[in-house]
Design a protein around this motif. Structure first.
Motif, PDB file in Angstrom:
ATOM      1  N   CYS A  11       6.837   1.392   2.845  1.00  0.00           N
ATOM      2  CA  CYS A  11       6.303   1.032   4.171  1.00  0.00           C
ATOM      3  C   CYS A  11       5.043   0.164   4.078  1.00  0.00           C
ATOM      4  CB  CYS A  11       5.998   2.287   4.972  1.00  0.00           C
ATOM      5  SG  CYS A  11       4.595   3.214   4.324  1.00  0.00           S
ATOM      6  N   TRP A  12       4.561  -0.117   2.874  1.00  0.00           N
ATOM      7  CA  TRP A  12       3.425  -1.000   2.641  1.00  0.00           C
ATOM      8  C   TRP A  12       2.099  -0.427   3.151  1.00  0.00           C
ATOM      9  CZ3 TRP A  12       5.293  -3.886  -0.861  1.00  0.00           C
ATOM     10  CH2 TRP A  12       6.598  -4.324  -0.766  1.00  0.00           C
ATOM     11  N   GLN A  13       2.040   0.898   3.374  1.00  0.00           N
ATOM     12  CA  GLN A  13       0.772   1.517   3.738  1.00  0.00           C
ATOM     13  C   GLN A  13      -0.003   1.873   2.466  1.00  0.00           C
ATOM     14  OE1 GLN A  13      -0.236   2.129   7.146  1.00  0.00           O
ATOM     15  NE2 GLN A  13       1.451   0.678   7.358  1.00  0.00           N
ATOM     16  N   GLU A  14      -1.271   2.272   2.665  1.00  0.00           N
ATOM     17  CA  GLU A  14      -2.106   2.597   1.501  1.00  0.00           C
ATOM     18  C   GLU A  14      -1.671   3.906   0.854  1.00  0.00           C
ATOM     19  OE1 GLU A  14      -6.237   1.414   3.394  1.00  0.00           O
ATOM     20  OE2 GLU A  14      -6.326   1.736   1.230  1.00  0.00           O
ATOM     21  N   LEU A  15      -1.975   4.028  -0.438  1.00  0.00           N
ATOM     22  CA  LEU A  15      -1.662   5.249  -1.176  1.00  0.00           C
ATOM     23  C   LEU A  15      -2.949   5.984  -1.509  1.00  0.00           C
ATOM     24  CD1 LEU A  15       0.970   3.780  -3.668  1.00  0.00           C
ATOM     25  CD2 LEU A  15       1.428   5.180  -1.661  1.00  0.00           C
ATOM     26  N   HIS A  16      -2.880   7.326  -1.485  1.00  0.00           N
ATOM     27  CA  HIS A  16      -4.029   8.151  -1.857  1.00  0.00           C
ATOM     28  C   HIS A  16      -3.728   8.924  -3.136  1.00  0.00           C
ATOM     29  CE1 HIS A  16      -5.614   7.545   2.237  1.00  0.00           C
ATOM     30  NE2 HIS A  16      -6.778   7.737   1.635  1.00  0.00           N
ATOM     31  N   ASP A  17      -4.750   9.076  -3.947  1.00  0.00           N
ATOM     32  CA  ASP A  17      -4.631   9.875  -5.165  1.00  0.00           C
ATOM     33  C   ASP A  17      -4.562  11.348  -4.759  1.00  0.00           C
ATOM     34  OD1 ASP A  17      -4.783  11.047  -7.579  1.00  0.00           O
ATOM     35  OD2 ASP A  17      -6.489   9.877  -8.311  1.00  0.00           O
ATOM     36  N   ALA A  18      -3.439  11.994  -5.114  1.00  0.00           N
ATOM     37  CA  ALA A  18      -3.282  13.418  -4.761  1.00  0.00           C
ATOM     38  C   ALA A  18      -3.067  14.223  -6.038  1.00  0.00           C
ATOM     39  CB  ALA A  18      -2.116  13.599  -3.797  1.00  0.00           C
ATOM     40  N   ARG A  23       0.114   9.648  -2.847  1.00  0.00           N
ATOM     41  CA  ARG A  23       0.763   9.971  -1.576  1.00  0.00           C
ATOM     42  C   ARG A  23       0.523   8.834  -0.587  1.00  0.00           C
ATOM     43  NH1 ARG A  23       2.506  14.748   0.653  1.00  0.00           N
ATOM     44  NH2 ARG A  23       1.634  15.918  -1.053  1.00  0.00           N
ATOM     45  N   CYS A  24       1.576   8.469   0.137  1.00  0.00           N
ATOM     46  CA  CYS A  24       1.494   7.383   1.112  1.00  0.00           C
ATOM     47  C   CYS A  24       0.897   7.882   2.423  1.00  0.00           C
ATOM     48  CB  CYS A  24       2.885   6.796   1.348  1.00  0.00           C
ATOM     49  SG  CYS A  24       2.900   5.574   2.659  1.00  0.00           S
ATOM     50  N   ASP A  25      -0.048   7.092   2.978  1.00  0.00           N
ATOM     51  CA  ASP A  25      -0.654   7.431   4.273  1.00  0.00           C
ATOM     52  C   ASP A  25       0.365   7.364   5.401  1.00  0.00           C
ATOM     53  OD1 ASP A  25      -3.917   5.870   3.804  1.00  0.00           O
ATOM     54  OD2 ASP A  25      -3.087   7.813   3.205  1.00  0.00           O
ATOM     55  N   GLU A  29       5.650   9.448   1.585  1.00  0.00           N
ATOM     56  CA  GLU A  29       6.385   9.460   0.315  1.00  0.00           C
ATOM     57  C   GLU A  29       5.406   9.819  -0.814  1.00  0.00           C
ATOM     58  OE1 GLU A  29       9.887   8.383  -0.073  1.00  0.00           O
ATOM     59  OE2 GLU A  29       9.551   9.374  -1.981  1.00  0.00           O
ATOM     60  N   VAL A  30       5.888  10.577  -1.808  1.00  0.00           N
ATOM     61  CA  VAL A  30       5.048  10.969  -2.940  1.00  0.00           C
ATOM     62  C   VAL A  30       5.568  10.279  -4.197  1.00  0.00           C
ATOM     63  CG1 VAL A  30       4.315  12.900  -4.386  1.00  0.00           C
ATOM     64  CG2 VAL A  30       4.493  13.187  -1.911  1.00  0.00           C
ATOM     65  N   LEU A  40       6.365   3.786  -8.935  1.00  0.00           N
ATOM     66  CA  LEU A  40       6.430   3.395  -7.522  1.00  0.00           C
ATOM     67  C   LEU A  40       7.841   2.963  -7.132  1.00  0.00           C
ATOM     68  CD1 LEU A  40       3.016   1.575  -7.546  1.00  0.00           C
ATOM     69  CD2 LEU A  40       3.556   3.650  -6.289  1.00  0.00           C
ATOM     70  N   LEU A  41       8.808   3.726  -7.570  1.00  0.00           N
ATOM     71  CA  LEU A  41      10.193   3.408  -7.238  1.00  0.00           C
ATOM     72  C   LEU A  41      10.604   4.213  -6.022  1.00  0.00           C
ATOM     73  CD1 LEU A  41      11.657   3.582 -10.844  1.00  0.00           C
ATOM     74  CD2 LEU A  41      10.980   1.548  -9.575  1.00  0.00           C
ATOM     75  N   VAL A  42      11.330   3.559  -5.144  1.00  0.00           N
ATOM     76  CA  VAL A  42      11.850   4.250  -3.972  1.00  0.00           C
ATOM     77  C   VAL A  42      13.281   4.643  -4.310  1.00  0.00           C
ATOM     78  CG1 VAL A  42      12.288   4.083  -1.512  1.00  0.00           C
ATOM     79  CG2 VAL A  42      10.450   2.775  -2.542  1.00  0.00           C
TER      80      VAL A  42
END
Lengths: 256, 55
Positions: A11-18, A23-25, A29-30, A40-42
């Motif tokens: 979805c091209w949103q930012e990712l957070h370190d979890a 994790r995608c904002d 998706e994780v 980063l494979l879907v």
């Protein structure tokens, strides 16, 4: 912590370190991180149309890849293909599956091997490749060569159908070789032959100038034959390197 | 190139591996178990589950 410059491929949103994941904002998706490298494979392709379109583009590009390879490997690949096809364990009257037929380059040689009394089913995911193959079939007037658009991971054939399954040139790029192998074993009759051939330089040549040139032309030449996978499924594969050590060829018979 | 009897004998639904049958107007293959229609485009059966039409 906010991870810069990496976006969710879905979805091209930012990712957070979890912790061990990203994790995608947006879509939640994780993505796992192993040894500091995020995967980063879907899972499935966004759409099948998208995947098929990508493959079609690859097929259209194929002559340029061959041309690039030819710079390193001269111009004898088509003749080498015919020699390989003559060496296959196929007899007149056999029913053969040309697995991932692409543009149908194997079809003339396979048709010669099975004759008018045998049959060939040939499939690929790429409609562009199949359109090219269909022109070959129609021009030659072969009534016993039939094409299907299908996915190697979910074959549209009844079990124990084929005397031989022949795969040239896409094994290294399959999403799940395990699943593809299970399907091949399902559709091959007991005691039938399976031949898998793809890019992969003979180990002793990899560090030579020749090997380096080939891997420059196409990094897939660095691939290894799927011996461990086949052995895990109880097969007893024979491996050899062909076409001046450029390709691995693995052949085995399914258990009777 | 029409779908031949020989091909129909070996084709199966990629989802359930069961039998598929040709539609009356020969423009697709139907799996009655999965209730899916696989289209035939330019004489080539498209045997991809995601491309099949639900019945």
């Amino acid at each position: 912590m906010r991870v810069a410059r990496i976006a969710c491929p879905r979805c091209w949103q930012e990712l957070h370190d979890a912790g061990r994941n990203l994790r995608c904002d947006g879509c939640r998706e994780v993505y796992p991180v192993a040894r500091g490298i995020p995967s980063l494979l879907v899972g499935p392709p966004a759409t099948w149309e998208e995947l098929i379109r990508t493959l079609d583009w690859e097929m259209q590009r194929h002559p340029w890849v061959v041309l690039k390879m030819s710079v390193a490997a001269c111009t004898w690949l088509p003749r080498a293909r015919q020699r390989l096809l003559r060496s296959l364990p196929i007899a007149a009257g056999d029913l053969v599956l040309d697995h991932c037929t692409g543009r149908g380059g194997n079809l003339p040689g396979l048709r010669r091997a099975v004759g008018a009394s045998g049959g060939i089913a040939a499939f690929d995911l790429s409609g562009y490749g199949l359109a090219h193959a269909l022109r070959t079939v129609e021009r030659a007037g072969w009534q016993n060569v039939r094409l299907q658009q299908a996915d190697a991971h979910r074959l549209p054939y009844l079990s124990k159908t084929f005397d031989a399954v022949i795969h040239f040139g896409a094994w290294n790029q399959l999403a799940s070789p395990e699943r593809a192998l299970e399907e091949i074993l399902r559709v091959t009759r007991p005691g039938g032959w399976v031949v898998l051939l793809d890019e992969g330089i003979e180990p002793k040549l990899r560090r030579t100038l020749w090997g380096s040139l080939l891997q420059w032309a196409n990094p897939l030449f660095g691939c290894d034959p799927p011996i461990a996978l086949l052995q895990a499924y109880g097969m007893r594969p024979e491996v050899r390197w062909v076409v001046r050590g450029m390709f691995y060829e693995v052949r085995f018979r399914t258990p009777v | 190139m029409p779908i031949s009897e020989e091909l129909l004998k070996i084709l199966a639904c990629p989802k359930c591996k069961g039998e598929v049958v040709l539609t009356a107007n020969q423009d697709g293959l139907v799996c009655h178990a999965c209730k899916l229609l696989y289209p035939i485009e330019d004489d080539i059966p498209v045997m991809i589950i995601e491309e099949a039409k639900p019945l």
